[in-house]
Design an enzyme around this catalytic site. Structure first.
Site, mmCIF file in Angstrom:
data_model
loop_
_atom_site.group_PDB
_atom_site.id
_atom_site.type_symbol
_atom_site.label_atom_id
_atom_site.label_comp_id
_atom_site.label_asym_id
_atom_site.label_seq_id
_atom_site.Cartn_x
_atom_site.Cartn_y
_atom_site.Cartn_z
ATOM 1 N N LYS A 1 4.569 61.469 71.141
ATOM 2 C CA LYS A 1 6.787 61.388 69.989
ATOM 3 C C LYS A 1 6.741 59.519 70.017
ATOM 4 C CE LYS A 1 10.935 60.510 71.965
ATOM 5 N NZ LYS A 1 11.553 59.612 71.539
ATOM 6 N N ARG B 1 15.637 56.130 66.241
ATOM 7 C CA ARG B 1 16.352 55.155 67.169
ATOM 8 C C ARG B 1 14.378 54.830 66.242
ATOM 9 N NH1 ARG B 1 19.197 51.728 68.705
ATOM 10 N NH2 ARG B 1 18.047 49.953 69.564
ATOM 11 N N CYS C 1 19.036 58.239 71.708
ATOM 12 C CA CYS C 1 19.573 58.640 73.014
ATOM 13 C C CYS C 1 20.618 57.617 73.676
ATOM 14 C CB CYS C 1 18.525 58.636 74.046
ATOM 15 S SG CYS C 1 17.619 60.448 73.737
ATOM 16 N N ARG D 1 21.393 48.523 73.085
ATOM 17 C CA ARG D 1 19.640 48.045 72.748
ATOM 18 C C ARG D 1 20.217 48.160 71.265
ATOM 19 N NH1 ARG D 1 17.325 54.618 72.822
ATOM 20 N NH2 ARG D 1 15.401 54.083 72.929
ATOM 21 N N PRO D 2 20.219 46.795 72.740
ATOM 22 C CA PRO D 2 20.503 45.578 71.025
ATOM 23 C C PRO D 2 18.883 44.940 70.575
ATOM 24 C CG PRO D 2 19.823 44.249 73.630
ATOM 25 C CD PRO D 2 19.820 46.326 72.827
ATOM 26 N N ILE D 3 18.860 44.517 69.212
ATOM 27 C CA ILE D 3 17.328 44.439 67.827
ATOM 28 C C ILE D 3 17.328 43.231 68.179
ATOM 29 C CG2 ILE D 3 17.489 46.358 67.392
ATOM 30 C CD1 ILE D 3 18.215 45.481 64.957
ATOM 31 N N ASP D 4 17.765 42.252 68.947
ATOM 32 C CA ASP D 4 17.818 40.851 69.144
ATOM 33 C C ASP D 4 16.461 40.164 68.585
ATOM 34 O OD1 ASP D 4 18.419 41.509 71.789
ATOM 35 O OD2 ASP D 4 18.128 39.784 72.293
ATOM 36 N N GLN D 5 15.260 40.610 69.353
ATOM 37 C CA GLN D 5 13.915 40.447 69.342
ATOM 38 C C GLN D 5 13.064 40.655 68.832
ATOM 39 O OE1 GLN D 5 13.444 38.346 73.181
ATOM 40 N NE2 GLN D 5 15.453 38.757 72.882
ATOM 41 N N ASP E 1 11.511 56.683 81.584
ATOM 42 C CA ASP E 1 11.504 57.865 80.734
ATOM 43 C C ASP E 1 11.276 59.574 81.607
ATOM 44 O OD1 ASP E 1 12.797 56.734 78.904
ATOM 45 O OD2 ASP E 1 10.237 56.677 77.186
ATOM 46 N N ARG F 1 14.296 66.747 69.946
ATOM 47 C CA ARG F 1 14.145 65.554 69.415
ATOM 48 C C ARG F 1 12.601 64.655 70.392
ATOM 49 N NH1 ARG F 1 16.799 61.493 71.543
ATOM 50 N NH2 ARG F 1 15.289 59.762 70.091
HETATM 51 N N1 EPU Z 1 16.082 45.152 74.159
HETATM 52 C C1 EPU Z 1 16.501 43.812 73.541
HETATM 53 N N2 EPU Z 1 16.592 43.059 73.349
HETATM 54 C C2 EPU Z 1 16.211 44.225 72.107
HETATM 55 C C3 EPU Z 1 14.993 45.128 72.892
HETATM 56 C C4 EPU Z 1 15.351 45.755 73.613
HETATM 57 O O1 EPU Z 1 17.830 43.734 74.871
HETATM 58 O O2 EPU Z 1 16.030 43.303 70.852
HETATM 59 C C5 EPU Z 1 16.718 45.488 76.225
HETATM 60 C C6 EPU Z 1 16.891 46.722 75.942
HETATM 61 O O3 EPU Z 1 18.179 47.231 76.346
HETATM 62 C C7 EPU Z 1 16.505 47.229 76.907
HETATM 63 C C8 EPU Z 1 14.769 47.081 77.555
HETATM 64 O O4 EPU Z 1 14.819 45.563 76.238
HETATM 65 O O5 EPU Z 1 17.351 46.991 78.319
HETATM 66 C C9 EPU Z 1 13.870 47.974 76.871
HETATM 67 O O6 EPU Z 1 13.869 48.136 75.408
HETATM 68 P P1 EPU Z 1 13.169 48.534 74.926
HETATM 69 O O7 EPU Z 1 12.708 47.727 73.110
HETATM 70 O O8 EPU Z 1 10.940 49.205 75.092
HETATM 71 O O9 EPU Z 1 12.500 50.053 73.994
HETATM 72 P P2 EPU Z 1 12.710 50.656 72.968
HETATM 73 O O10 EPU Z 1 11.935 50.079 71.934
HETATM 74 O O11 EPU Z 1 14.208 50.652 72.229
HETATM 75 C C10 EPU Z 1 10.928 52.731 73.893
HETATM 76 C C11 EPU Z 1 10.990 54.838 73.638
HETATM 77 C C12 EPU Z 1 12.619 54.490 74.659
HETATM 78 C C13 EPU Z 1 11.672 53.538 76.007
HETATM 79 C C14 EPU Z 1 11.814 52.890 76.204
HETATM 80 C C15 EPU Z 1 11.390 52.054 77.537
HETATM 81 C C16 EPU Z 1 10.582 54.795 71.251
HETATM 82 C C17 EPU Z 1 10.519 54.785 70.367
HETATM 83 N N3 EPU Z 1 11.758 54.332 72.588
HETATM 84 O O12 EPU Z 1 12.462 52.143 73.258
HETATM 85 O O13 EPU Z 1 11.872 56.160 74.944
HETATM 86 O O14 EPU Z 1 12.364 54.663 77.271
HETATM 87 O O15 EPU Z 1 10.909 51.835 75.029
HETATM 88 O O16 EPU Z 1 10.049 52.612 77.637
HETATM 89 O O17 EPU Z 1 9.605 54.057 70.864
HETATM 90 C C18 EPU Z 1 12.633 58.095 75.142
HETATM 91 O O18 EPU Z 1 11.675 58.738 74.539
HETATM 92 O O19 EPU Z 1 13.180 59.363 75.626
HETATM 93 C C19 EPU Z 1 12.821 57.274 75.048
HETATM 94 C C20 EPU Z 1 14.016 56.798 75.259
#
Ligand code: EPU
Length: 436
Positions: A22, A93, A117, A122-126, A312, A404
């Site tokens: 996925k 997402r 989920c 789930r911030p996007i600051d990075q 996950d 999903r």
């Molecule tokens: N984070 C920040 N700032 C950012 C981005 C992330 O502080 O700009 C923090 C998040 O709050 C979290 C950590 O960094 O604490 C990791 O977040 P990440 O960005 O890696 O997660 P994501 O990209 O939103 C993906 C998967 C998730 C999986 C996570 C961690 C996708 C679509 N989603 O999420 O998958 O849990 O990586 O491995 O790739 C799932 O498939 O069930 C699922 C939730």
């Protein structure tokens, strides 16, 4: 209003095939925007996150054709930037990959804050930090943006630079790679995510003509190229789907061969299962998991970015810990709201104490079927495992979360001996029962 109904306490036996991953598929499907051409993508999982991604792409001018069961042609030649509809984008997402892909192709992008989920902040600051490092201006939603984030560049170009990530983020790493592919000069992402889906996206983009090196390590270098082109590309197997079936085999005292997997991606899961006393054998592209006659012992897990134990898989191993001998602990190292599943497992007879960061499981000899509600995707998968292992009948609602991310999970489990069915409860029946 569909429900999954399981009559449990039956060991799973046989062979089960894993679908495409996925989290790689959603990145690659949006990555086709950069190709500006026809791509054929194989091993696409038939899940609702993918149909939602296809709806978004179709709404903005892409043409999508099904070639066979898991292969699709995606033609993004006539993609219209900055027009993805809010109602679709907010459903998933990974829709935020539109930002990186549009920015990389057109030098401007617009999208709504994404859904997904509820497993913590789930911030996007990075992501934003990365776009800014490449020279983009990022405007958060404002009174006249209709809830969208707007990303623009002065001269329609991005310029490669170094980006040091403050947290290891899969999404931000992928978004910066997408944006940087066609930037002028070289971008270096330090402290990048190393997940197999990041590598899969980089392999796809390289096949399209990009120049990305280091994916799979924590330093990724992207040398910008003028243009990408279409390709055929097959998505890697889903390690979380595979891990879920591994836990199901262990929890039901079964013996399952799980095919179409990359065993290396499952190292952390395999190691924990072996520590718990479960037999795991690895083959070239399959794993066999057997807990027939095994005593399953408690263990300690700390979730972490790859190659650590995947967050996950937290709820799924939580089910096994609930019925393992002695005490087990999970420390959650990624999300701050991952233990929402605990209350429902307690209703099934588990003995768990938790706060936001950790949970302690005191193993019980049996779980008992109960009505439960899937609060997120992986929690939903965990309730299926719990239902398969439990005595009696488990009914799971809110299963749109499960749909999903798991292709035909009911059919696949039924083929290996589970007594599980998808029940369609007409909405009228719900209205009626709520009035009684
Ligand atoms: N984070 C920040 N700032 C950012 C981005 C992330 O502080 O700009 C923090 C998040 O709050 C979290 C950590 O960094 O604490 C990791 O977040 P990440 O960005 O890696 O997660 P994501 O990209 O939103 C993906 C998967 C998730 C999986 C996570 C961690 C996708 C679509 N989603 O999420 O998958 O849990 O990586 O491995 O790739 C799932 O498939 O069930 C699922 C939730």
């Amino acid at each position: 209003m569909d429900k999954i109904v399981i009559t449990g306490n039956k060991p799973l036996h046989g062979s089960i095939e894993v679908s495409g991953m996925k989290n790689a598929a959603v990145a690659i499907v949006f990555g086709t925007i950069l190709a500006e051409d026809k791509c054929t993508i194989g091993n696409i999982p038939m899940i609702s996150d993918i149909s939602d991604a296809f709806d978004i792409l179709t709404a903005v001018g892409a043409k999508i054709k099904r070639l066979d069961k898991t292969t699709y042609e995606i033609d993004t030649t006539n993609y219209t930037p900055c027009s993805a509809p809010y109602e679709l984008v907010r459903k998933m997402r990974a829709s935020y990959y539109i930002l990186g892909a549009e920015l990389g192709r057109f030098g401007r992008a617009r999208a709504a804050y994404p859904g997904g989920c509820d497993i913590g902040a789930r911030p996007i600051d990075q992501h934003i930090k990365g776009f800014k490092a490449l020279g983009a201006e990022v405007d958060p939603p404002s009174s006249n943006s209709g809830g969208n984030i707007n990303v623009t560049t002065e001269d329609g170009c991005l310029y490669g630079d170094s980006v040091y990530m403050d947290v290891v983020s899969v999404g931000a790493t992928i978004n910066i790679i997408l944006a940087a592919c066609r930037a002028k000069g070289t971008t270096v992402i330090e402290s990048a995510a190393r997940e197999p889906h990041v590598v899969d996206l980089a392999n796809f983009l390289n096949a399209c003509g990009a120049n990305i090196s280091g994916a799979g390590t924590d330093v990724i270098k992207i040398r910008g190229v003028e243009k990408l082109h279409g390709v055929h590309y097959d998505i890697i197997p889903d390690m979380i789907e595979a891990g879920t079936y591994m836990m199901a085999a262990a929890a039901t005292k079964g013996d399952l061969t799980i095919t179409n997997v990359i065993p290396k991606h499952l190292d952390a899961v395999t190691a924990k299962l072996q520590e718990m006393g479960v037999t795991v054998e690895e083959y070239d592209d399959a794993v066999r998991v057997s807990s027939v006659g095994c005593r399953i012992k408690g263990t300690y897990v700390k979730t972490a970015p790859y190659p650590g134990f995947p967050t996950d898989m937290n709820p799924q191993i939580g089910v096994l810990m609930s019925i393992a001998e002695g005490e087990s602990v999970i420390r959650e190292g990624v999300w701050d709201n991952r233990f929402k599943y605990v209350d429902e497992l307690i209703r099934m007879g588990a003995c768990i104490k938790n706060d936001t960061k950790s949970a302690t499981f005191t193993g019980v000899s049996k779980l008992f079927g109960a009505p439960v509600s899937a609060c997120d995707l992986r929690a939903g998968a965990a309730f299926i495992i719990a239902g398969l292992a439990a005595e009696g009948v488990t009914t799971i609602d809110n299963i749109q979360h499960i749909q999903r991310g798991y292709e035909d999970i009911v059919g696949k489990l039924r083929n290996v001996g589970a007594c599980i069915e998808l029940q369609n409860v007409p909405d009228d029946a719900n209205v009626l029962s709520s009035k009684i």
